[in-house]
Design an enzyme around this catalytic site. Structure first.
Site, PDB file in Angstrom:
ATOM      1  N   ARG A  46       3.453   3.989 -14.950  1.00 38.06           N
ATOM      2  CA  ARG A  46       2.644   3.195 -15.877  1.00 38.06           C
ATOM      3  C   ARG A  46       1.748   4.096 -16.726  1.00 38.06           C
ATOM      4  NH1 ARG A  46       0.163  -1.919 -12.999  1.00 38.06           N
ATOM      5  NH2 ARG A  46      -0.735  -0.202 -11.835  1.00 38.06           N
ATOM      6  N   GLY A 186      -3.972   6.110   2.281  1.00 40.83           N
ATOM      7  CA  GLY A 186      -2.722   5.671   1.639  1.00 40.83           C
ATOM      8  C   GLY A 186      -1.965   4.629   2.441  1.00 40.83           C
ATOM      9  N   LYS A 204       7.286  -8.584   6.385  1.00 42.50           N
ATOM     10  CA  LYS A 204       8.103  -7.754   7.284  1.00 42.50           C
ATOM     11  C   LYS A 204       8.740  -8.605   8.386  1.00 42.50           C
ATOM     12  CE  LYS A 204       5.321  -3.623   6.394  1.00 42.50           C
ATOM     13  NZ  LYS A 204       4.072  -2.922   6.739  1.00 42.50           N
TER      14      LYS A 204
HETATM   15  N1  LIG Z   1       1.928   3.104   1.007  1.00 37.99           N
HETATM   16  C1  LIG Z   1       2.597   2.833   2.111  1.00 37.99           C
HETATM   17  O1  LIG Z   1       2.244   3.252   3.205  1.00 37.99           O
HETATM   18  C2  LIG Z   1       3.832   2.010   2.049  1.00 37.99           C
HETATM   19  C3  LIG Z   1       4.236   1.375   0.904  1.00 37.99           C
HETATM   20  N2  LIG Z   1       5.371   0.624   0.890  1.00 37.99           N
HETATM   21  C4  LIG Z   1       5.800  -0.044  -0.314  1.00 37.99           C
HETATM   22  O2  LIG Z   1       6.143   0.955  -1.274  1.00 37.99           O
HETATM   23  C5  LIG Z   1       5.888   0.464  -2.584  1.00 37.99           C
HETATM   24  C6  LIG Z   1       4.960   1.418  -3.300  1.00 37.99           C
HETATM   25  O3  LIG Z   1       3.784   1.561  -2.573  1.00 37.99           O
HETATM   26  P1  LIG Z   1       2.709   2.697  -2.926  1.00 37.99           P
HETATM   27  O4  LIG Z   1       3.383   3.940  -3.315  1.00 37.99           O
HETATM   28  O5  LIG Z   1       1.766   2.705  -1.779  1.00 37.99           O
HETATM   29  O6  LIG Z   1       1.983   2.028  -4.184  1.00 37.99           O
HETATM   30  P2  LIG Z   1       1.163   2.762  -5.361  1.00 37.99           P
HETATM   31  O7  LIG Z   1       0.284   1.717  -5.953  1.00 37.99           O
HETATM   32  O8  LIG Z   1       0.542   4.004  -4.849  1.00 37.99           O
HETATM   33  O9  LIG Z   1       2.319   3.169  -6.368  1.00 37.99           O
HETATM   34  C7  LIG Z   1       2.951   2.254  -7.241  1.00 37.99           C
HETATM   35  C8  LIG Z   1       3.262   2.998  -8.508  1.00 37.99           C
HETATM   36  O10 LIG Z   1       4.046   2.176  -9.367  1.00 37.99           O
HETATM   37  C9  LIG Z   1       3.556   2.324 -10.704  1.00 37.99           C
HETATM   38  N3  LIG Z   1       3.901   1.144 -11.493  1.00 37.99           N
HETATM   39  C10 LIG Z   1       3.358  -0.074 -11.453  1.00 37.99           C
HETATM   40  N4  LIG Z   1       3.966  -0.891 -12.335  1.00 37.99           N
HETATM   41  C11 LIG Z   1       4.910  -0.158 -12.947  1.00 37.99           C
HETATM   42  C12 LIG Z   1       5.864  -0.426 -13.959  1.00 37.99           C
HETATM   43  N5  LIG Z   1       5.979  -1.632 -14.514  1.00 37.99           N
HETATM   44  N6  LIG Z   1       6.694   0.565 -14.354  1.00 37.99           N
HETATM   45  C13 LIG Z   1       6.601   1.788 -13.784  1.00 37.99           C
HETATM   46  N7  LIG Z   1       5.711   2.111 -12.832  1.00 37.99           N
HETATM   47  C14 LIG Z   1       4.883   1.147 -12.411  1.00 37.99           C
HETATM   48  C15 LIG Z   1       2.043   2.498 -10.523  1.00 37.99           C
HETATM   49  O11 LIG Z   1       1.460   3.091 -11.638  1.00 37.99           O
HETATM   50  C16 LIG Z   1       1.996   3.373  -9.266  1.00 37.99           C
HETATM   51  O12 LIG Z   1       2.073   4.736  -9.571  1.00 37.99           O
HETATM   52  C17 LIG Z   1       5.313  -0.951  -2.392  1.00 37.99           C
HETATM   53  O13 LIG Z   1       6.367  -1.878  -2.454  1.00 37.99           O
HETATM   54  C18 LIG Z   1       4.754  -0.893  -0.999  1.00 37.99           C
HETATM   55  O14 LIG Z   1       4.689  -2.167  -0.395  1.00 37.99           O
HETATM   56  C19 LIG Z   1       6.165   0.490   1.992  1.00 37.99           C
HETATM   57  C20 LIG Z   1       5.833   1.095   3.154  1.00 37.99           C
HETATM   58  C21 LIG Z   1       4.618   1.876   3.286  1.00 37.99           C
HETATM   59  N1  LIG Z   2       0.152  -1.483   3.790  1.00 38.35           N
HETATM   60  C1  LIG Z   2       1.197  -1.278   4.722  1.00 38.35           C
HETATM   61  C2  LIG Z   2       2.006  -0.100   4.314  1.00 38.35           C
HETATM   62  C3  LIG Z   2       3.311  -0.091   4.930  1.00 38.35           C
HETATM   63  O1  LIG Z   2       4.104  -1.001   4.845  1.00 38.35           O
HETATM   64  C4  LIG Z   2       0.608  -1.039   6.104  1.00 38.35           C
HETATM   65  O2  LIG Z   2      -0.612  -0.883   6.198  1.00 38.35           O
HETATM   66  O3  LIG Z   2       1.359  -1.054   7.074  1.00 38.35           O
END
Ligand SMILES: NC(=O)C1=CN([C@@H]2O[C@H](COP(=O)(O)OP(=O)(O)OC[C@H]3O[C@@H](n4cnc5c(N)ncnc54)[C@H](O)[C@@H]3O)[C@@H](O)[C@H]2O)C=CC1
Ligand SMILES: N[C@@H](CC=O)C(=O)O
Ligand code: NA
Length: 433
Positions: A46, A186, A204
């Site tokens: 973004r 994170g 989940k």
């Molecule tokens: N953080 C964690 O521990 C975990 C996260 N997830 C999943 O992984 C996915 C990502 O999570 P995070 O990396 O933590 O989120 P984040 O918020 O750190 O990263 C998301 C990224 O997507 C970008 N973004 C948003 N809208 C966009 C668009 N229209 N086009 C291009 N880029 C766009 C944002 O700018 C950001 O960099 C989510 O579905 C989350 O539920 C799954 C397991 C664990």
């Molecule tokens: N926000 C989630 C990230 C992984 O899915 C968590 O806290 O477990």
């Protein structure tokens, strides 16, 4: 070695940045494992100004344009949320691209549409990272246990809430302080209410139940309570019974009143005896028990959140779908033939722990016991702690329908000698006071 497989990465935040790192650091090994190199074709973000570390030619704000490119073979989605991601992934699948996603919210809301699109196009849709991060859980359910009959899946699947509850239990830390720490590390979602209110765990649970019971289950089928109402009094009550409080996801085969096989899927805080293996799962760790007829009980434990652990699961899926593409095949798709009814929470049988502040006068215990009996709820243990003219009554019930238990609690709260329901919580495992 053949031509490289080209990857479009959508999103480059906590997880996406770790995917980029691993793809770069392990390029040689990944190529050897797949049979062809894996190459980044582009990264959709973004705010490009935040990604000056990425080669400028790779970064774009046009995610739809990147997905549509003819030189992209696999789309890795780590943006999160429903739209625009659903449209992007449907375009990718329709265009013959395999998809790897960590997006439990989308998979739990509309996994069926995505699975249908993947099947129609003959490509893969993999999402191991969506549940319990690094822990291999979805592929064991989908593949290793495909010959068994799973009866129950119970576990801790949200790292943020487990982190908060563990801190509250161990150090008496405040809710906000613990949540702030989880966000910094994170673990928390962009909007932490998804974690705290149980939406993340419910998504989940829907995915787990769907795979375990070969039935389509969506997030709206899941009974959900978060940890927002867990009080210091609940934590103290749990401690007094040698228990701890965990946010549990519970998916089980049940029987309806007519004897038909059904499934129940729920997420709520519960008291667990400290001797229970899930009680010892601290910090942001996840742990899931899978119970199956022939296999018995299996426990999966590890890091369920955080950039690198989640990226590990993404890379595992990436290697799997890349290998399939190299072979010209696809992996196992959705299995939802059983189509079991999802039982409403009120019909599910649970146990309750109830702590009541009552006036210490004759007949109170009998009246309280009567309120349980009236709803057909049997009491397992009762303990009374006197304090002057007041007392705390602590009761643990045997199993009864959740409806009967909540009716009992509502009735108790209305009784004139009940000053306060100090703590009301469901109980899992065997509690011995
Ligand atoms: N953080 C964690 O521990 C975990 C996260 N997830 C999943 O992984 C996915 C990502 O999570 P995070 O990396 O933590 O989120 P984040 O918020 O750190 O990263 C998301 C990224 O997507 C970008 N973004 C948003 N809208 C966009 C668009 N229209 N086009 C291009 N880029 C766009 C944002 O700018 C950001 O960099 C989510 O579905 C989350 O539920 C799954 C397991 C664990
Ligand atoms: N926000 C989630 C990230 C992984 O899915 C968590 O806290 O477990
Ligand atoms: Na996983």
């Amino acid at each position: 070695m053949g031509d490289a497989l080209r990857i479009a990465l959508l999103g480059c935040g906590v997880v996406g940045s770790q995917v980029v790192r691993l793809l770069d650091e392990q390029a040689g090994d990944l190529a050897a494992r797949v049979g062809v190199p894996l190459e980044l074709a582009g990264v959709a973000v973004r705010r490009p100004a935040r990604h000056t570390d990425l080669p400028a030619g790779l970064v774009t704000t046009d995610a739809a344009g990147l997905v549509a490119r003819g030189d992209v073979d696999i789309v890795v989605e780590v943006i999160g949320g429903i739209e625009p991601v659903r449209s992007l992934l449907l375009d990718a699948l329709a265009g013959g691209k395999s998809v790897v996603s960590a997006n439990k919210a989308l998979l739990a809301e509309d996994g069926a549409t995505l699975h249908d699109a993947a099947a129609k196009a003959g490509v893969d849709l993999y999402y191991e990272a969506a549940v319990a991060g690094a822990i291999p859980l979805l592929r064991p359910l989908r593949e290793s246990l495909a010959g068994d009959r799973i009866t129950r899946v119970i576990g801790i699947v949200n790292g943020t809430t487990n982190f908060i509850l563990s801190r509250m239990d161990a150090t008496g830390a405040g809710f906000d302080e613990a949540l702030g720490e989880a966000t910094e590390l994170g673990y928390a979602e962009a909007d932490p209410t998804a974690d705290v209110d149980g939406f993340d765990a419910a998504a989940k649970a829907a995915i787990l139940a769907g795979l375990a019971f070969h039935t389509r289950v969506t997030a709206s089928d899941v009974y959900r309570e978060g940890i927002g109402a867990v009080s210091a009094a609940d934590v103290a009550s749990a401690k007094a019974m040698n228990c701890t409080i965990k946010l549990l996801a519970i998916c089980e085969r049940t029987r309806g009143a007519d004897g038909t096989e059904q499934v129940a899927v729920r997420v709520h805080p519960a008291m667990l005896p400290r001797s229970h293996p899930l009680a010892g799962v601290g910090d942001a760790f996840n742990a899931v028990f899978v119970e199956a007829d022939a296999a018995g009980s299996l426990m999966f434990y590890g890091r369920g959140a955080g950039g690198a652990p989640t990226a590990s699961a993404i890379l595992g899926d990436l290697v799997a779908v890349a290998r399939n593409r190299v072979r010209g095949s696809r992996g196992t798709g959705e299995s939802s033939y059983a189509a079991l009814r999802v039982q409403p929470m009120g019909e599910v049988t649970t146990r309750y722990h109830v702590a009541l502040d009552v006036a210490d006068q004759p007949g109170v215990l009998a009246a309280v016991a009567g309120a349980f009996a009236e709803q057909g709820v049997s009491i397992q243990t009762v303990r009374q702690e006197g304090r002057g003219d007041a007392a705390t009554l602590v009761l643990v019930t045997h199993t009864a329908t959740d409806d009967a238990l909540s009716r009992t609690v509502r009735h108790l709260a209305d009784m004139p000698f009940v000053r306060r329901a100090a703590s009301v919580m469901r109980v899992e495992g065997t509690v011995n006071e």
